[in-house]
Design a protein around this motif. Sequence first.
Motif, mmCIF file in Angstrom:
data_model
loop_
_atom_site.group_PDB
_atom_site.id
_atom_site.type_symbol
_atom_site.label_atom_id
_atom_site.label_comp_id
_atom_site.label_asym_id
_atom_site.label_seq_id
_atom_site.Cartn_x
_atom_site.Cartn_y
_atom_site.Cartn_z
ATOM 1 N N THR A 1 0.831 -1.204 0.000
ATOM 2 C CA THR A 1 0.000 0.000 0.000
ATOM 3 C C THR A 1 0.868 1.257 0.000
ATOM 4 O O THR A 1 1.788 1.380 0.811
ATOM 5 C CB THR A 1 -0.925 0.019 1.229
ATOM 6 O OG1 THR A 1 -1.733 -1.176 1.223
ATOM 7 C CG2 THR A 1 -1.833 1.234 1.217
ATOM 8 N N GLN B 1 1.320 6.829 -9.002
ATOM 9 C CA GLN B 1 0.628 5.535 -9.011
ATOM 10 C C GLN B 1 0.963 4.719 -10.258
ATOM 11 O O GLN B 1 1.076 3.488 -10.189
ATOM 12 C CB GLN B 1 -0.884 5.755 -8.967
ATOM 13 C CG GLN B 1 -1.467 5.978 -7.585
ATOM 14 C CD GLN B 1 -2.967 6.028 -7.675
ATOM 15 O OE1 GLN B 1 -3.551 7.037 -8.069
ATOM 16 N NE2 GLN B 1 -3.606 4.924 -7.312
ATOM 17 N N ARG C 1 -1.875 -0.888 -3.772
ATOM 18 C CA ARG C 1 -3.055 -0.165 -3.312
ATOM 19 C C ARG C 1 -2.685 1.292 -3.030
ATOM 20 O O ARG C 1 -1.555 1.604 -2.691
ATOM 21 C CB ARG C 1 -3.617 -0.797 -2.042
ATOM 22 C CG ARG C 1 -4.225 -2.172 -2.235
ATOM 23 C CD ARG C 1 -5.006 -2.582 -0.988
ATOM 24 N NE ARG C 1 -5.590 -3.903 -1.123
ATOM 25 C CZ ARG C 1 -5.016 -5.016 -0.703
ATOM 26 N NH1 ARG C 1 -3.841 -4.969 -0.106
ATOM 27 N NH2 ARG C 1 -5.608 -6.184 -0.867
ATOM 28 N N SER C 2 -3.687 2.167 -3.106
ATOM 29 C CA SER C 2 -3.431 3.592 -2.878
ATOM 30 C C SER C 2 -4.333 4.130 -1.775
ATOM 31 O O SER C 2 -5.535 3.853 -1.736
ATOM 32 C CB SER C 2 -3.673 4.381 -4.166
ATOM 33 O OG SER C 2 -4.999 4.176 -4.641
ATOM 34 N N ASP D 1 -8.124 3.712 -3.308
ATOM 35 C CA ASP D 1 -8.685 2.641 -2.474
ATOM 36 C C ASP D 1 -9.291 3.162 -1.171
ATOM 37 O O ASP D 1 -10.310 2.640 -0.708
ATOM 38 C CB ASP D 1 -7.598 1.600 -2.171
ATOM 39 C CG ASP D 1 -7.247 0.783 -3.405
ATOM 40 O OD1 ASP D 1 -8.087 -0.007 -3.848
ATOM 41 O OD2 ASP D 1 -6.139 0.970 -3.952
ATOM 42 N N TYR D 2 -8.673 4.176 -0.569
ATOM 43 C CA TYR D 2 -9.249 4.771 0.629
ATOM 44 C C TYR D 2 -8.749 6.209 0.754
ATOM 45 O O TYR D 2 -7.575 6.487 0.484
ATOM 46 C CB TYR D 2 -8.887 3.993 1.893
ATOM 47 C CG TYR D 2 -9.566 4.540 3.134
ATOM 48 C CD1 TYR D 2 -10.939 4.407 3.299
ATOM 49 C CD2 TYR D 2 -8.855 5.208 4.122
ATOM 50 C CE1 TYR D 2 -11.591 4.913 4.419
ATOM 51 C CE2 TYR D 2 -9.497 5.720 5.252
ATOM 52 C CZ TYR D 2 -10.862 5.574 5.392
ATOM 53 O OH TYR D 2 -11.501 6.091 6.485
ATOM 54 N N ARG E 1 -15.499 4.751 0.300
ATOM 55 C CA ARG E 1 -14.038 4.843 0.326
ATOM 56 C C ARG E 1 -13.521 6.213 0.754
ATOM 57 O O ARG E 1 -12.308 6.401 0.872
ATOM 58 C CB ARG E 1 -13.472 4.508 -1.061
ATOM 59 C CG ARG E 1 -13.760 3.083 -1.528
ATOM 60 C CD ARG E 1 -13.218 2.837 -2.922
ATOM 61 N NE ARG E 1 -13.525 1.483 -3.390
ATOM 62 C CZ ARG E 1 -12.765 0.418 -3.138
ATOM 63 N NH1 ARG E 1 -11.649 0.559 -2.447
ATOM 64 N NH2 ARG E 1 -13.108 -0.779 -3.587
ATOM 65 N N LEU F 1 -8.291 -2.953 4.200
ATOM 66 C CA LEU F 1 -8.265 -2.986 2.742
ATOM 67 C C LEU F 1 -7.952 -4.405 2.285
ATOM 68 O O LEU F 1 -7.009 -5.029 2.774
ATOM 69 C CB LEU F 1 -7.192 -2.029 2.201
ATOM 70 C CG LEU F 1 -7.359 -0.542 2.546
ATOM 71 C CD1 LEU F 1 -6.186 0.259 1.979
ATOM 72 C CD2 LEU F 1 -8.677 0.001 2.030
ATOM 73 N N ASP G 1 -8.736 -7.423 -1.259
ATOM 74 C CA ASP G 1 -8.994 -7.531 -2.702
ATOM 75 C C ASP G 1 -10.452 -7.259 -3.054
ATOM 76 O O ASP G 1 -10.763 -6.780 -4.141
ATOM 77 C CB ASP G 1 -8.578 -8.914 -3.212
ATOM 78 C CG ASP G 1 -7.063 -9.115 -3.165
ATOM 79 O OD1 ASP G 1 -6.348 -8.092 -3.121
ATOM 80 O OD2 ASP G 1 -6.623 -10.276 -3.169
ATOM 81 N N GLY H 1 -12.349 -5.037 -1.676
ATOM 82 C CA GLY H 1 -12.720 -3.663 -1.363
ATOM 83 C C GLY H 1 -12.227 -3.272 0.013
ATOM 84 O O GLY H 1 -11.035 -3.360 0.301
ATOM 85 N N LEU H 2 -13.136 -2.877 0.897
ATOM 86 C CA LEU H 2 -12.723 -2.511 2.255
ATOM 87 C C LEU H 2 -13.854 -2.786 3.233
ATOM 88 O O LEU H 2 -15.036 -2.825 2.878
ATOM 89 C CB LEU H 2 -12.287 -1.042 2.318
ATOM 90 C CG LEU H 2 -13.320 0.071 2.090
ATOM 91 C CD1 LEU H 2 -14.120 0.377 3.351
ATOM 92 C CD2 LEU H 2 -12.622 1.343 1.638
#
Length: 385
Positions: free
Chosen positions: A123, A162, A169-170, A212-213, A228, A254, A256, A258-259
């Motif tokens: 991440t 990125q 992940r970001s 991602d978040y 997110r 986090l 694969d 989602g979250l």
Amino acid sequence: MRLLHTSDWHLGRSFHREDLLGAQGRFVDHLVETVRSPPDGRRVDAVLISGDVYDRALPAVDAVRLCNEALERLAELTRVVLIAGNHDSVQRLGFGSSLMDAGGVHIRTDPARVGEPVVIGDTAIYGIPYLEPEIVRNTWTLDERSHSAVLSEAVRRVRADQVERPGTRSVVMAHAFVTGGTGGEPETSDSERDISVGGASSVPAGLFEGIDYVALGHLHGRQRITDRVRYSGSPLAYSFSEEHHVKGSWLVDLHDGGLDAAFVESPVPRRVARVSGRIDELLSHPRFEPYEECWLQVTLTDPRRPSAAMERLRRRFPHALVLAFEPDGGTGDGGRTWSERIRERSELDIAGDFVTEMSDAPAAGPERELLHEAFEGCRRKEALA
């Protein structure tokens, strides 16, 4: 990847002259314990602190000491990423940040570094500190003076980095006023400093599409802008408008698919509440018993202002802090408090009202421009402090 998202500590702040440093210390204890012993026993990989660590650019010594203690204790357990908010001094908060990186405390206050993530496992965490439009747009040679313009440029730099990290992940940390999400328009409170003088204050949630978040700071109530994009809110109530807030931090996993996010409530040192009525009713009616140990804002509605009102109220409500007087049917403003009447107005408009009140004429063009320059000068001076 598991993250604990918190923000808006405002260390050193008082509540109507009540010292909150002890309560802030208990929140730090709670945060450390959450990292040490999370609810399901799974390790917290990083604590994210999304700005306004301090309440002012030049914090008191005790506030600095508490921040130092908090970071030391957290760094013994996990990694910490911290950004500057609009209350923080970027120079003071960012002092020694390069040295602290080696100890697992990553302080991001320099706009030039928004595209340089802290990489933890798979991440990449990008820290975007509060960006003052008038300052940053010159550095970045932007045409538009707005929060949306400067944050858009910051996110563009994030996305450029990125591209070089496929499969990573970001996470973006930002201190801003974000609107337009599926969770509805965000709710503000009286304790948040207005940031609209430096151009349009709001930023669309769609700016963060694909991240991602997004761990936001600035608003003091926990809020889900989208699944997110979230605000953790402040750990304590800093105004009576926050009487119904639930304070704490987001625990975010986090994966694969989602979250998953769960809210971890923080300890409440003393509830804040607002009551109104005639003084005799307030002093005698049993329905006011639950408020006897609260920090209290009292609005009296008696036709005439009672004598020694606060002294009498404190015999039953020893923690009454604020007293207002709004007689039944007599104010012409819908019964709203002063803070409610100015909530939707900018600092410039409020100052213009003062000019009108003092001179019996609205602020003319040159006067309004002078007020605007004064607010901008104060904001730039604070941002550079």
